[in-house]
Design an enzyme around this catalytic site. Structure first.
Site: not given
Ligand SMILES: *Cc1c(COP(=O)(O)O)cnc(C)c1O
Length: 377
Positions: A105, A189, A213
């Site tokens: 990511w 993030d 999530k």
């Protein structure tokens, strides 16, 4: 009907009580005779939903008035572009940003940011490394802060607090003042460990998290950004993604993802009722330790991540005999343990243990792993 234990990495399991609450309010929210989905985003009712969500989130994470809380669209991947467009000019219009690469990511964020300025990799784990006398594979460790090669004129430094696919998590938020970089902005993030652990907001300029999530359902992205950083968006930034516009309009510059904001609001309330972030933090430690301790006790299963940075949220692991992965997954499903398949780039198994995953579900998984080992080991 009993629901299976859902180990999905995202969109992930939601607390059953929250689903029941949504279900009971679906046709008639608080006696108004209509669903949240059918309300004007300019109505008093929605204003109340949105305001309460923000209030509870601020309380959960101790977010001061120095920060704006924004509910946006575009997901985590959207923020990979939106955040640079908003913050990269921050330091003397340098249009420079530094990145710490720790997995899939952060690497994706880095690649997207390159479209908006001068981007530099300050450290990366895409290499072998020797840590505590153990050879670590690429993507399984976090570079030592002392070796970060940071630029003083970068507008910000980007990190990903938890790598959802690789299972690597920062055990604490780095302190940039250790590098003499008191005025460098740290952005993060936090999509896959948001609300699982307390946030030291004083170390952070901006945090973003896609909701599906650990913070609700897909469609909304939560952004927390220090107010003094807002208002320097690049001219190419679409007005709907300009943090200033979103902030002054209380996330209603255009129609926000109203239903997803409502679901996130219910999640925030559920966390408060369950004992707050502190409870989640402890519970997540207990849950993940159950799995790691078992993996470490046997040579039948393997997890490659450096022990000090193992994720409490996403646990990728393999059966040493890789040919057994498929049958492990098939039989797990029959036992009501679902969505355990590893990400395609890593393979193997991945157990995601977000806040909604109960200890009982993790115990069921460990019991299954033991039984499977007895049969096939
Ligand atoms: C899931 C995830 C994303 C992507 O979120 P989308 O909502 O699919 O855009 C970004 N970063 C991390 C860490 C994630 O786990």
């Amino acid at each position: 009907m009993s629901r299976p234990w859902n180990f999905s990495a995202g969109p992930a399991a939601l607390p059953e009580v929250v689903l029941q609450e949504i279900s009971s309010e679906m046709l008639d929210w608080h006696g108004k005779g209509i669903s949240v989905m059918e309300m004007s985003h300019r109505s008093d009712e929605f204003y109340e939903i949105c305001n309460e969500a923000e209030y509870n989130l601020r309380e959960l994470l101790s977010i001061s008035e120095d920060y704006s809380v924004l509910f946006m669209q575009g997901g985590g991947i959207g923020q990979n572009a939106i955040l640079p467009m908003n913050l990269i000019a921050g330091k003397n219009n340098s249009n420079k940003a530094d990145f710490i690469i720790t997995g899939y990511w952060s690497n994706l964020s880095y690649k997207e940011a390159k479209r908006y300025g001068d981007i530099h990799i300050a450290a990366s784990n895409n290499a072998y490394s020797k840590i505590d006398n153990k050879e670590q594979k690429p993507w399984t460790w976090i570079p030592d802060e002392r070796n970060w090669n940071l630029r003083k004129d970068a507008s910000y430094l980007h990190i990903c607090s938890n790598e959802t696919i690789d299972g690597v998590e920062f055990s604490k938020i780095p302190n940039l003042s250790n590098f003499g970089l008191l005025d460098t902005t740290l952005v993060m993030d936090a999509s896959s460990n948001f609300l699982s652990v307390s946030l030291e907001m004083n170390k952070l300029g901006a945090v973003f998290a896609t909701a599906q999530k650990n913070a609700g359902s897909a469609g909304v992205t939560i952004v927390i950004v220090r107010k003094d950083l807002i208002g320097k968006a690049l001219p190419i930034c679409p007005s709907v993604f300009d943090y200033l516009n979103v902030s002054v309009n209380h996330s209603c510059y255009n129609t926000p993802p109203t239903f997803s904001i409502y679901v996130s609001g219910l999640i925030f309330k559920w966390i408060k009722k369950s004992g707050g972030i502190k409870f989640m933090e402890i519970n997540n430690k207990v849950k993940s330790s159950l799995i790691y301790d078992y993996i470490d006790s046997t040579s039948f299963y393997e997890n490659y991540v450096c022990k000090s940075v193992r994720s409490r949220m996403n646990i990728p692991f393999f059966l040493k005999n890789h040919s057994l992965n498929k049958i492990f997954l098939e039989k797990a499903k029959l036992e009501g343990l679902i969505q355990l398949k590893g990400h395609k780039s890593v393979g193997g198994i991945r157990a995601s243990l977000y806040n909604a995953m109960q200890l009982e579900g993790v115990q069921a998984l460990v019991t299954y792993m033991k039984d499977f080992e007895r049969l096939y080991g």
